[in-house]
Scaffold this motif. Structure first.
Motif, PDB file in Angstrom:
ATOM      1  N   ASP A 123       4.063   1.356  -1.244  1.00  0.00           N
ATOM      2  CA  ASP A 123       4.554   1.774  -2.562  1.00  0.00           C
ATOM      3  C   ASP A 123       3.855   2.581  -3.914  1.00  0.00           C
ATOM      4  O   ASP A 123       3.815   2.927  -4.330  1.00  0.00           O
ATOM      5  CB  ASP A 123       4.493   0.631  -3.052  1.00  0.00           C
ATOM      6  CG  ASP A 123       6.244  -0.619  -2.643  1.00  0.00           C
ATOM      7  OD1 ASP A 123       6.922   0.407  -1.737  1.00  0.00           O
ATOM      8  OD2 ASP A 123       6.187  -1.313  -2.741  1.00  0.00           O
ATOM      9  N   PHE A 124       2.245   2.114  -3.588  1.00  0.00           N
ATOM     10  CA  PHE A 124       0.918   2.764  -4.579  1.00  0.00           C
ATOM     11  C   PHE A 124       1.571   4.103  -4.216  1.00  0.00           C
ATOM     12  O   PHE A 124       0.886   4.848  -4.459  1.00  0.00           O
ATOM     13  CB  PHE A 124      -0.433   2.313  -4.485  1.00  0.00           C
ATOM     14  CG  PHE A 124      -0.228   0.740  -5.463  1.00  0.00           C
ATOM     15  CD1 PHE A 124       0.060   0.456  -6.016  1.00  0.00           C
ATOM     16  CD2 PHE A 124      -0.353  -0.746  -4.104  1.00  0.00           C
ATOM     17  CE1 PHE A 124      -0.488  -0.243  -7.064  1.00  0.00           C
ATOM     18  CE2 PHE A 124      -0.597  -2.009  -4.776  1.00  0.00           C
ATOM     19  CZ  PHE A 124      -0.425  -1.365  -6.454  1.00  0.00           C
TER      20      PHE A 124
ATOM     21  N   GLU B 111       0.883  -1.350   0.176  1.00  0.00           N
ATOM     22  CA  GLU B 111       0.214   0.452  -0.157  1.00  0.00           C
ATOM     23  C   GLU B 111       0.543   1.722   0.121  1.00  0.00           C
ATOM     24  O   GLU B 111       0.751   2.244  -0.863  1.00  0.00           O
ATOM     25  CB  GLU B 111      -1.072  -0.281   1.371  1.00  0.00           C
ATOM     26  CG  GLU B 111      -1.757   1.381   1.487  1.00  0.00           C
ATOM     27  CD  GLU B 111      -2.974   0.825   0.532  1.00  0.00           C
ATOM     28  OE1 GLU B 111      -3.743   1.853   0.370  1.00  0.00           O
ATOM     29  OE2 GLU B 111      -3.420   0.069   0.224  1.00  0.00           O
TER      30      GLU B 111
ATOM     31  N   ASP C  39       1.183   7.434  -6.683  1.00  0.00           N
ATOM     32  CA  ASP C  39       0.882   8.200  -7.129  1.00  0.00           C
ATOM     33  C   ASP C  39       1.245   9.931  -6.532  1.00  0.00           C
ATOM     34  O   ASP C  39       0.982  10.963  -7.205  1.00  0.00           O
ATOM     35  CB  ASP C  39      -0.645   7.971  -6.057  1.00  0.00           C
ATOM     36  CG  ASP C  39      -1.268   7.198  -5.949  1.00  0.00           C
ATOM     37  OD1 ASP C  39      -1.269   6.556  -7.561  1.00  0.00           O
ATOM     38  OD2 ASP C  39      -1.870   6.295  -5.748  1.00  0.00           O
TER      39      ASP C  39
END
Length: 71
Positions: free
Chosen positions: A5-6, A3, A10
């Motif tokens: 990394d995302f 999560e 973003d």
């Protein structure tokens, strides 16, 4: 990918997009045009990105090109 990394991806994507917008704005100011030479409305950022040397908004450019074809 985690999560975190995302979220990082973003955030980086958003930062890149903001940097591109700022660069386009600076380039336009250097070129000296932020408003349409025909109607004095703002030239959209999308148009500036597509054609940084634009001197007319998309609507006025369309009208101008149609007039040129009719001559």
């Amino acid at each position: 990918m985690s999560e975190q990394d995302f979220e990082l991806a973003d955030r980086r994507s958003e930062e890149e997009r903001e940097a591109q917008i700022a660069a386009a704005s600076r380039a336009l100011k250097i070129a000296g045009r932020v408003r349409c030479m025909d109607c004095d409305c703002s030239i959209s950022l999308a148009r500036i990105r597509a054609y940084p040397a634009a001197t007319r908004c998309a609507e006025c450019q369309t009208d101008f090109e149609q007039e040129q074809r009719c001559r």
